[in-house]
Design a protein around this motif. Structure first.
Motif, mmCIF file in Angstrom:
data_model
loop_
_atom_site.group_PDB
_atom_site.id
_atom_site.type_symbol
_atom_site.label_atom_id
_atom_site.label_comp_id
_atom_site.label_asym_id
_atom_site.label_seq_id
_atom_site.Cartn_x
_atom_site.Cartn_y
_atom_site.Cartn_z
ATOM 1 N N GLY A 1 31.878 6.920 -5.390
ATOM 2 C CA GLY A 1 31.292 5.803 -6.207
ATOM 3 C C GLY A 1 29.375 6.837 -4.685
ATOM 4 N N LEU A 2 29.678 7.784 -4.175
ATOM 5 C CA LEU A 2 28.575 8.419 -2.879
ATOM 6 C C LEU A 2 27.278 8.781 -3.803
ATOM 7 N N ALA A 3 27.377 8.790 -5.415
ATOM 8 C CA ALA A 3 26.306 9.502 -5.269
ATOM 9 C C ALA A 3 25.476 8.247 -6.151
ATOM 10 N N ALA B 1 33.251 -4.157 2.969
ATOM 11 C CA ALA B 1 32.716 -4.266 1.853
ATOM 12 C C ALA B 1 33.363 -4.208 1.113
ATOM 13 N N ALA B 2 32.974 -4.855 -0.860
ATOM 14 C CA ALA B 2 33.946 -4.150 -1.726
ATOM 15 C C ALA B 2 33.969 -2.601 -1.590
ATOM 16 N N PRO B 3 35.011 -2.477 -2.644
ATOM 17 C CA PRO B 3 35.001 -0.815 -2.526
ATOM 18 C C PRO B 3 34.569 -0.326 -3.576
ATOM 19 N N MET B 4 33.807 0.512 -2.892
ATOM 20 C CA MET B 4 32.478 1.374 -3.831
ATOM 21 C C MET B 4 32.948 2.098 -4.746
ATOM 22 N N GLY B 5 31.784 2.394 -5.889
ATOM 23 C CA GLY B 5 31.756 2.892 -7.045
ATOM 24 C C GLY B 5 32.382 2.022 -7.927
ATOM 25 N N THR B 6 33.817 3.248 -8.410
ATOM 26 C CA THR B 6 34.382 2.170 -10.018
ATOM 27 C C THR B 6 36.137 2.509 -9.232
ATOM 28 N N LEU B 7 36.514 2.250 -7.770
ATOM 29 C CA LEU B 7 37.826 1.498 -6.959
ATOM 30 C C LEU B 7 37.257 0.679 -7.618
ATOM 31 N N ALA C 1 37.433 3.407 0.939
ATOM 32 C CA ALA C 1 37.478 2.393 -0.340
ATOM 33 C C ALA C 1 35.713 1.813 0.512
ATOM 34 N N ASP C 2 35.604 1.445 1.194
ATOM 35 C CA ASP C 2 34.515 0.943 1.494
ATOM 36 C C ASP C 2 33.378 1.076 1.965
ATOM 37 N N TYR C 3 33.292 2.582 2.921
ATOM 38 C CA TYR C 3 32.432 3.304 3.315
ATOM 39 C C TYR C 3 32.909 4.602 3.431
ATOM 40 N N ALA C 4 32.180 5.482 3.706
ATOM 41 C CA ALA C 4 31.928 6.959 3.894
ATOM 42 C C ALA C 4 31.133 7.042 5.129
ATOM 43 N N VAL C 5 31.699 8.794 5.615
ATOM 44 C CA VAL C 5 31.029 9.129 6.869
ATOM 45 C C VAL C 5 30.947 10.329 6.686
ATOM 46 N N THR C 6 29.473 10.719 7.206
ATOM 47 C CA THR C 6 29.680 12.481 6.611
ATOM 48 C C THR C 6 28.994 13.452 8.289
ATOM 49 N N THR C 7 29.713 14.399 8.499
ATOM 50 C CA THR C 7 29.091 14.508 9.641
ATOM 51 C C THR C 7 28.114 16.266 9.205
#
Ligand code: FES
Ligand code: FE
Length: 396
Positions: free
Chosen positions: A166-168, A274-280, A302-308
């Motif tokens: 669900g990053l979108a 946090a709760a799982p993101m998107g449709t997870l 599931a709860d967060y993403a990190v980009t570099t």
């Protein structure tokens, strides 16, 4: 261009590859201007007029959400006498108004008005020069090449694996910027091996095994058992069980790795923030790794993403932007969110700066790569040297 860097297979690159301004110029032309570059996140471009910018050497690209929802990318160069037109590195505008003589551009780049240009001026004949742009699973990429390489196969790998995260619909909660005194390749090499993890990354090593990096041939029965069990669980959740690892030499990897027992996220205590993101639906999805050479690596829990995102500045300097994203409706402690990857990244920058300083000194000679844990570095250096040898994808 291949004449610039003479590489012995199995060894690190010669000094000039990291320090010579001519090699750096070739890197911009043959690597950065020839490949898809990570620009930012769909969530940063969630309304008409919201824009961000990407610097690639002397070029700056504006990526902007159009009125109808389409994404546009333009060179940040006014069609009049060439001024930059973007008012900031990111923001929101109704139109781009050149600060020099106030030519006004629509979000799709067409020139809307140009004052005092005479009655015969063909306003609609001018525009901001377009740049290729693509969006997949919440990540936005641009390519400066006149004939960009294929993007569809990468999107086909990304969407079923990263899409459910669900990053979108996510937003950037924490953004960190660093200026690292090292060549961009030093940062990529460092990212591509976990030889250094056990010795340097205490926070990362809480949740992560130090194996599973593509090109690491060590066997670890505990890891293999964890991976097999995790893949069975992920398949039951509808997540693809197979990884995509630089297929046919393509510059990307999308791989889901298990976390250590007791860890549901790359947090200090393993508990999700946090709760799982998107449709997870299940927090137990391990950590999805996305690499797109030359300038992106990302972890999606599931709860967060990190980009570099890497931005080369000169032969010995690289800017880095680290973004931590969560679902828009999640309430998280920003320090807890950034705890593992801010520490890990800052440890990496210190390692890279020490590496860069040694490489730049007269004592440096190429050194041998480990066939056990650095085959991934070997692969990325092969990819780099091949990219340098290919003709530029645009006029210099
Ligand atoms: Fe942009 Fe003149 S340079 S309006
Ligand atoms: Fe590291």
């Amino acid at each position: 261009m291949s004449d610039l860097v003479h590489r012995t297979p199995g060894w690190s690159l010669p000094q000039a590859a990291y320090t010579d301004p001519d090699v750096f110029a070739a890197d911009l032309e043959h690597v950065f201007a020839a490949h898809w570059l990570f620009a930012g996140h769909t969530g940063e471009l969630d309304a008409p007029g919201r824009f961000l910018t990407v610097d690639v050497g002397r070029d700056r690209v504006i990526v902007v959400r159009g009125e109808g929802g389409a994404l546009h990318a333009h060179h940040d160069v006014c069609a009049h006498r060439g001024s930059r037109v973007a008012p900031d590195v990111r923001g929101q505008v109704r139109a781009f108004v050149c600060p020099y003589h106030q030519w006004v551009y629509d979000l799709d780049g067409t020139l809307r008005s140009a004052r005092l240009m005479g009655d015969c001026f063909a306003t609609r004949s001018y525009r901001l020069a377009p740049v290729a742009v693509r969006e997949s699973a919440g990540l936005v990429f641009v390519c400066l090449a006149d004939a960009p390489p294929d993007f569809d196969a990468f999107a086909a790998a990304l969407e079923p694996r990263l899409g459910p995260h669900g990053l979108a619909d996510a937003h950037v909660v924490v953004r960190e910027r660093y200026r690292v005194a090292a060549n961009w390749k030093t940062l990529v090499e460092n990212n591509r091996e976990c030889y250094h993890c056990a010795g340097s990354h205490p926070e990362f090593s809480l949740s992560n095994f130090d194996v599973g990096v593509n090109g690491d041939v060590r066997t670890n029965p505990r890891y293999d058992r964890a991976l097999a069990a995790a893949r069975a669980r992920w398949r039951a959740q509808g997540l693809p069980g197979e990884d995509v690892n630089f297929p046919d030499g393509a510059p990307y990897r999308v791989a889901r790795l298990p976390l250590r027992e007791g860890f549901l996220s790359e947090t200090l205590d393993g508990r999700p923030l946090a709760a799982p993101m998107g449709t997870l639906t299940d927090p137990d999805v391990g950590s999805l790794r996305v690499i797109s050479l030359p300038n992106l690596w990302a972890h999606a829990n599931a709860d967060y993403a990190v980009t570099t995102r890497l931005t080369p500045v000169d032969a010995g300097t690289t800017d880095v932007e680290l973004c931590f994203l969560t679902a828009r409706d999640a309430t998280v402690d920003p320090d807890a969110l950034a705890a593992v990857w801010r520490a890990t990244s800052e440890q990496d920058w210190e390692l890279c700066e020490r590496n860069g300083a040694g490489i730049a000194s007269r004592g440096y000679r190429p050194g041998p790569l480990s066939p056990v844990v650095e085959a991934s570095v070997e692969a990325v250096l092969d990819w780099y040297v091949s990219a340098l040898a290919r003709p530029a994808r645009r006029a210099a």
